[in-house]
Design a protein around this motif. Sequence first.
Motif, PDB file in Angstrom:
ATOM      1  N   TYR A  93       0.540  -1.127  -0.381  1.00 51.98           N
ATOM      2  CA  TYR A  93       0.746   0.128  -0.169  1.00 51.98           C
ATOM      3  C   TYR A  93       0.377   1.075   0.035  1.00 51.98           C
ATOM      4  O   TYR A  93       0.872   2.458  -0.797  1.00 51.98           O
ATOM      5  CB  TYR A  93      -1.255  -0.171   0.918  1.00 51.98           C
ATOM      6  CG  TYR A  93      -2.127   0.817   1.289  1.00 51.98           C
ATOM      7  CD1 TYR A  93      -2.986   1.556  -0.049  1.00 51.98           C
ATOM      8  CD2 TYR A  93      -2.376   1.965   2.842  1.00 51.98           C
ATOM      9  CE1 TYR A  93      -3.703   2.800   0.877  1.00 51.98           C
ATOM     10  CE2 TYR A  93      -3.090   3.230   2.565  1.00 51.98           C
ATOM     11  CZ  TYR A  93      -3.706   2.993   1.417  1.00 51.98           C
ATOM     12  OH  TYR A  93      -5.194   3.953   1.828  1.00 51.98           O
TER      13      TYR A  93
ATOM     14  N   SER B  82     -10.828  -2.033   4.131  1.00 56.88           N
ATOM     15  CA  SER B  82     -11.462  -1.104   5.171  1.00 56.88           C
ATOM     16  C   SER B  82     -10.683  -0.497   4.112  1.00 56.88           C
ATOM     17  O   SER B  82     -11.121   1.267   4.139  1.00 56.88           O
ATOM     18  CB  SER B  82     -11.001  -1.643   6.470  1.00 56.88           C
ATOM     19  OG  SER B  82      -9.091  -1.299   6.119  1.00 56.88           O
ATOM     20  N   LEU B  83     -10.080  -0.356   3.083  1.00 50.62           N
ATOM     21  CA  LEU B  83      -9.500   1.308   2.317  1.00 50.62           C
ATOM     22  C   LEU B  83     -10.448   1.643   1.045  1.00 50.62           C
ATOM     23  O   LEU B  83      -9.718   2.085   0.252  1.00 50.62           O
ATOM     24  CB  LEU B  83      -8.115   1.101   2.174  1.00 50.62           C
ATOM     25  CG  LEU B  83      -7.051   0.746   2.881  1.00 50.62           C
ATOM     26  CD1 LEU B  83      -6.173  -0.239   3.089  1.00 50.62           C
ATOM     27  CD2 LEU B  83      -6.628   2.036   4.298  1.00 50.62           C
TER      28      LEU B  83
ATOM     29  N   LYS C  99       0.242   5.882   5.217  1.00 51.93           N
ATOM     30  CA  LYS C  99       0.229   4.347   5.100  1.00 51.93           C
ATOM     31  C   LYS C  99      -1.182   3.687   6.260  1.00 51.93           C
ATOM     32  O   LYS C  99      -1.673   2.920   6.676  1.00 51.93           O
ATOM     33  CB  LYS C  99       0.930   3.420   4.176  1.00 51.93           C
ATOM     34  CG  LYS C  99       1.129   4.907   2.839  1.00 51.93           C
ATOM     35  CD  LYS C  99      -0.088   4.713   2.253  1.00 51.93           C
ATOM     36  CE  LYS C  99      -0.163   5.266   0.615  1.00 51.93           C
ATOM     37  NZ  LYS C  99      -1.062   5.652   0.243  1.00 51.93           N
TER      38      LYS C  99
ATOM     39  N   SER D  95      -3.394   4.947   7.402  1.00 54.21           N
ATOM     40  CA  SER D  95      -4.576   4.889   6.920  1.00 54.21           C
ATOM     41  C   SER D  95      -5.386   3.378   7.470  1.00 54.21           C
ATOM     42  O   SER D  95      -6.114   2.601   7.622  1.00 54.21           O
ATOM     43  CB  SER D  95      -4.370   5.052   5.480  1.00 54.21           C
ATOM     44  OG  SER D  95      -4.687   6.557   5.074  1.00 54.21           O
ATOM     45  N   ALA D  96      -4.302   2.317   7.367  1.00 52.38           N
ATOM     46  CA  ALA D  96      -4.604   1.047   7.762  1.00 52.38           C
ATOM     47  C   ALA D  96      -4.505   0.264   8.870  1.00 52.38           C
ATOM     48  O   ALA D  96      -5.468  -0.297   9.415  1.00 52.38           O
ATOM     49  CB  ALA D  96      -2.618   0.331   7.518  1.00 52.38           C
TER      50      ALA D  96
END
Length: 377
Positions: free
Chosen positions: A18, A51-52, A197, A200-201
């Motif tokens: 990602y 979830s992204l 990132k 976000s994760a």
Amino acid sequence: MNLNLAFASSISSQIGLYSIPKNEFSKINYIFIFPPYEYKKKKNLINIFSSLGVNNIIIIKSIIFKILIFLLIDLLIICSNFNLINLTLISPRPLWLVSVLGSNRFVNKINLSKFFNLKKKYYEIFYGDGLSCFCYESKPFWLFAKNNKISNSIIKSYNQRFYFTYHMFESESIFLNYAKTRNIIFEKINVAHLISKIKSASNFLMYINEFTDELKKIKKYNKSSSLKIFTTTTFSKTNRCSVKSEIDLYKRYFSSKICDDESYLIFKLHPAAGYKINSDLNKANNEKYKDRALFSFNSFNAIPIEMILYVLINEKIFDENKIELYACSSGTAFPKFLFNKINIIISFGENEITKVLKNDFVSGRLQQERILIKKFN
């Protein structure tokens, strides 16, 4: 026709994927995830991309489907050699896709691209072995027995690109020289980009009931602001010692470093260490340290420590400078790079290593520890 296929396994490698530049990530047609054996039945811990909002995710659990995917890749490689498609394969490191199947003789025998001795015409992108560690060989030097020649997995540059956050296995200058002399294209990922990132994760953790329940408990009953995090590695899984020797090492090490105070404890067991080690340690730690041990559920092992630290620090549950991380592998040392106020202790030292590891692996492991100490202490 352009076809871009990406591959990942653990959550760490998924975040690594990602983190490649947006222009590369947006070109991916399909992402194949091969979940570690221990987490094949844990739907919430297999795929952060759901979830992204990322589509075209294919999770491969069955060995039969895994073999079929590899045969498909082989067929696509042949098509690329005859200019029928423009193929790009995106994976953690050279030969990673081969390692996913291990020594499956059936697949090796019917490898058509090898049979026809075709040259590589497809494009390869490598994004690092796990979230933060980069390896340009088939595996790091400490996993090779003494006097064994390091794998020369990159013989020619072909059409390759490497993305990395920092180089752990040797100095960065060695890697840069290695890449330049072989005309290998590489790009260093900005740390701020990687942190974004991870952030976000980390939202993905809020989908896990056990995790959110534990956070509520910590916030409500927290009597101390100090936290000790212990990690484990894969000594016996990589045939460097016996399972019993590794378990005994951890128990001795935990006991020697944990004082009878009010500090909280996290035991971040390596997801690839094996069921025997993780179940034994999980049970022993829960019995010995009781309520001091946080996140005792087994599925926690699959979550990268960077994500856990981000949530704990961002939610102001623990102060960054009151966290001690006992790091026993290159991957678990990277949090110090992201959260520079935490205190990091490199495990285990020459006395324990010479006592536990087979002689052929001692010097490589001690060299690894020296690199970690130099970088983070």
